[in-house]
Write a protein that holds these residues in place. Structure first.
Motif, mmCIF file in Angstrom:
data_model
loop_
_atom_site.group_PDB
_atom_site.id
_atom_site.type_symbol
_atom_site.label_atom_id
_atom_site.label_comp_id
_atom_site.label_asym_id
_atom_site.label_seq_id
_atom_site.Cartn_x
_atom_site.Cartn_y
_atom_site.Cartn_z
ATOM 1 N N LEU A 21 -1.979 14.937 -1.021
ATOM 2 C CA LEU A 21 -0.918 14.058 -0.539
ATOM 3 C C LEU A 21 -0.575 12.995 -1.576
ATOM 4 C CD1 LEU A 21 -2.024 13.399 3.169
ATOM 5 C CD2 LEU A 21 -0.485 15.175 2.301
ATOM 6 N N THR A 22 0.655 12.544 -1.522
ATOM 7 C CA THR A 22 1.046 11.438 -2.396
ATOM 8 C C THR A 22 0.405 10.147 -1.874
ATOM 9 O OG1 THR A 22 2.987 10.837 -1.085
ATOM 10 C CG2 THR A 22 3.302 12.533 -2.808
ATOM 11 N N ALA A 23 0.414 9.129 -2.689
ATOM 12 C CA ALA A 23 -0.122 7.833 -2.272
ATOM 13 C C ALA A 23 0.630 7.312 -1.051
ATOM 14 C CB ALA A 23 -0.036 6.842 -3.429
ATOM 15 N N LYS A 24 1.940 7.501 -1.037
ATOM 16 C CA LYS A 24 2.738 7.044 0.104
ATOM 17 C C LYS A 24 2.341 7.780 1.376
ATOM 18 C CE LYS A 24 7.429 6.038 1.538
ATOM 19 N NZ LYS A 24 8.243 6.793 2.431
ATOM 20 N N GLN A 25 2.133 9.085 1.281
ATOM 21 C CA GLN A 25 1.728 9.859 2.450
ATOM 22 C C GLN A 25 0.347 9.418 2.950
ATOM 23 O OE1 GLN A 25 2.199 13.671 0.486
ATOM 24 N NE2 GLN A 25 3.941 14.206 1.826
ATOM 25 N N ARG A 26 -0.573 9.155 2.025
ATOM 26 C CA ARG A 26 -1.911 8.688 2.425
ATOM 27 C C ARG A 26 -1.809 7.339 3.121
ATOM 28 N NH1 ARG A 26 -3.115 10.417 -2.896
ATOM 29 N NH2 ARG A 26 -3.641 8.289 -3.562
ATOM 30 N N TYR A 27 -0.952 6.459 2.613
ATOM 31 C CA TYR A 27 -0.749 5.150 3.227
ATOM 32 C C TYR A 27 -0.159 5.303 4.635
ATOM 33 C CZ TYR A 27 1.198 0.472 4.001
ATOM 34 O OH TYR A 27 1.523 -0.752 4.533
ATOM 35 N N GLU A 28 0.826 6.162 4.775
ATOM 36 C CA GLU A 28 1.435 6.395 6.095
ATOM 37 C C GLU A 28 0.414 6.960 7.088
ATOM 38 O OE1 GLU A 28 4.723 8.856 4.924
ATOM 39 O OE2 GLU A 28 6.010 7.119 4.495
ATOM 40 N N ASN A 29 -0.442 7.859 6.621
ATOM 41 C CA ASN A 29 -1.497 8.410 7.483
ATOM 42 C C ASN A 29 -2.456 7.306 7.938
ATOM 43 O OD1 ASN A 29 -0.545 11.013 7.356
ATOM 44 N ND2 ASN A 29 -2.102 11.745 5.934
ATOM 45 N N LEU A 30 -2.805 6.416 7.025
ATOM 46 C CA LEU A 30 -3.704 5.314 7.360
ATOM 47 C C LEU A 30 -3.059 4.402 8.400
ATOM 48 C CD1 LEU A 30 -6.383 3.836 6.854
ATOM 49 C CD2 LEU A 30 -5.237 2.604 4.987
ATOM 50 N N LEU A 31 -1.783 4.075 8.208
ATOM 51 C CA LEU A 31 -1.068 3.243 9.193
ATOM 52 C C LEU A 31 -0.964 3.936 10.543
ATOM 53 C CD1 LEU A 31 1.859 1.640 7.158
ATOM 54 C CD2 LEU A 31 -0.243 0.559 7.955
ATOM 55 N N SER A 32 -0.847 5.251 10.524
ATOM 56 C CA SER A 32 -0.785 6.006 11.768
ATOM 57 C C SER A 32 -2.116 5.908 12.522
ATOM 58 C CB SER A 32 -0.448 7.468 11.462
ATOM 59 O OG SER A 32 -0.485 8.234 12.634
ATOM 60 N N SER A 33 -3.217 5.960 11.782
ATOM 61 C CA SER A 33 -4.546 5.866 12.399
ATOM 62 C C SER A 33 -4.883 4.446 12.828
ATOM 63 C CB SER A 33 -5.619 6.353 11.427
ATOM 64 O OG SER A 33 -5.448 7.715 11.139
ATOM 65 N N TYR A 34 -4.499 3.477 12.005
ATOM 66 C CA TYR A 34 -4.825 2.068 12.257
ATOM 67 C C TYR A 34 -3.569 1.219 12.026
ATOM 68 C CZ TYR A 34 -9.563 3.879 11.771
ATOM 69 O OH TYR A 34 -10.714 4.607 11.918
ATOM 70 N N PRO A 35 -2.654 1.169 13.015
ATOM 71 C CA PRO A 35 -1.377 0.473 12.830
ATOM 72 C C PRO A 35 -1.504 -0.997 12.439
ATOM 73 C CG PRO A 35 -1.377 1.741 14.870
ATOM 74 C CD PRO A 35 -2.774 1.790 14.329
ATOM 75 N N ASP A 36 -2.582 -1.661 12.830
ATOM 76 C CA ASP A 36 -2.737 -3.081 12.516
ATOM 77 C C ASP A 36 -3.727 -3.338 11.385
ATOM 78 O OD1 ASP A 36 -4.906 -2.236 13.990
ATOM 79 O OD2 ASP A 36 -4.901 -3.949 15.367
ATOM 80 N N ILE A 37 -3.928 -2.339 10.542
ATOM 81 C CA ILE A 37 -4.913 -2.477 9.471
ATOM 82 C C ILE A 37 -4.562 -3.596 8.485
ATOM 83 C CG2 ILE A 37 -3.918 -0.769 7.884
ATOM 84 C CD1 ILE A 37 -6.925 0.042 7.349
ATOM 85 N N LEU A 38 -3.273 -3.875 8.317
ATOM 86 C CA LEU A 38 -2.876 -4.930 7.378
ATOM 87 C C LEU A 38 -3.333 -6.310 7.848
ATOM 88 C CD1 LEU A 38 0.661 -3.578 6.492
ATOM 89 C CD2 LEU A 38 -1.333 -3.650 4.972
ATOM 90 N N LEU B 221 -5.550 -6.070 1.081
ATOM 91 C CA LEU B 221 -4.786 -5.055 0.352
ATOM 92 C C LEU B 221 -5.678 -4.345 -0.666
ATOM 93 C CD1 LEU B 221 -1.327 -6.798 -0.187
ATOM 94 C CD2 LEU B 221 -1.969 -5.070 1.511
ATOM 95 N N GLY B 222 -6.602 -5.074 -1.264
ATOM 96 C CA GLY B 222 -7.535 -4.461 -2.215
ATOM 97 C C GLY B 222 -8.412 -3.413 -1.542
ATOM 98 N N GLN B 223 -8.901 -3.705 -0.345
ATOM 99 C CA GLN B 223 -9.725 -2.746 0.395
ATOM 100 C C GLN B 223 -8.904 -1.512 0.766
ATOM 101 O OE1 GLN B 223 -10.921 -5.323 3.572
ATOM 102 N NE2 GLN B 223 -12.616 -6.224 2.404
ATOM 103 N N ILE B 224 -7.686 -1.731 1.199
ATOM 104 C CA ILE B 224 -6.806 -0.619 1.572
ATOM 105 C C ILE B 224 -6.477 0.224 0.347
ATOM 106 C CG2 ILE B 224 -4.510 -0.018 2.449
ATOM 107 C CD1 ILE B 224 -4.766 -2.568 4.252
ATOM 108 N N ALA B 225 -6.130 -0.427 -0.743
ATOM 109 C CA ALA B 225 -5.795 0.305 -1.973
ATOM 110 C C ALA B 225 -6.986 1.143 -2.444
ATOM 111 C CB ALA B 225 -5.353 -0.671 -3.065
ATOM 112 N N SER B 226 -8.187 0.565 -2.400
ATOM 113 C CA SER B 226 -9.355 1.329 -2.858
ATOM 114 C C SER B 226 -9.617 2.523 -1.941
ATOM 115 C CB SER B 226 -10.587 0.438 -2.962
ATOM 116 O OG SER B 226 -11.104 0.088 -1.699
ATOM 117 N N PHE B 227 -9.379 2.372 -0.654
ATOM 118 C CA PHE B 227 -9.530 3.496 0.273
ATOM 119 C C PHE B 227 -8.537 4.604 -0.065
ATOM 120 C CE2 PHE B 227 -8.237 5.679 4.194
ATOM 121 C CZ PHE B 227 -9.451 6.213 4.581
#
Length: 189
Positions: free
Chosen positions: A146-163, A168-174
């Motif tokens: 998956l592209t980075a954007k797709q991985r980010y969208e998947n993460l938001l889908s799993s955890y909508p309030d993750i931000l 951002l550093g923890q999210i980027a490293s994931f």
């Protein structure tokens, strides 16, 4: 202690007998953890398996001067350092609480006792382990396909309030991207 959250999750995986429920309730410890609490440090042997009754956690490891988030877990999920807990060997990862949390847990010996006294609970344990393995393999495949954007969208889908829960550093490293790349993805959002 109100244990319905964990018992309901386990019962949804595989119907629990009254005897298993009773033994689980007698073993469960419920603790409140402040944001940034460390549940496990790299080099320690993981002694407990946790259920997130309320809150948000992550596992991470260090490589050189860099920190890499390997997973996030939130409300209703079971968290454990799989390798360390089941192999009884030192963990390579740390487990951290990212927001004030309420966690329920049992230790390794107690889990083994439940397996021994209630062989039917082994199916529940196997199904939980399978879920962990599937998530791990999905993550590995997603990192390759998956592209980075797709991985980010998947993460938001799993955890909508993750931000609101993780930096951002923890999210980027994931996501296995640089923080600047994550900022660009979010800006294009």
């Amino acid at each position: 202690m109100e244990t319905n959250g964990l018992l309901q999750v386990l019962n949804n995986i595989n119907i629990l007998t009254p005897q298993i429920k009773s033994q689980l309730e007698s073993y469960l410890v419920e603790d409140h953890y402040a944001k940034k609490s460390i549940l496990l440090k790299a080099g320690q042997v993981s002694q407990r398996i946790y259920f997130v009754k309320q809150g948000f956690t992550r596992a991470y490891y260090h490589k050189g001067d860099s920190e890499f988030t390997s997973w996030f877990m939130g409300k209703g999920e079971i968290i454990v350092s799989v390798y360390s807990f089941f192999s009884r060997k030192p963990s390579f990862e740390n487990i951290q609480v990212l927001e004030d949390s309420v966690l329920q847990s049992i230790n390794w010996d107690q889990l083994q006792n439940i397996y021994k006294n209630h062989p039917e609970f082994n199916l529940t344990g196997r199904l939980i382990t399978e879920q962990y393995y599937i998530r791990s393999e999905e993550r590995a495949i997603n990192l390759q396909t998956l592209t980075a954007k797709q991985r980010y969208e998947n993460l938001l889908s799993s955890y909508p309030d993750i931000l609101q829960k993780a930096s951002l550093g923890q999210i980027a490293s994931f996501l296995s991207i640089k923080q600047e790349t994550l900022s660009r993805i979010r800006a294009k959002g």
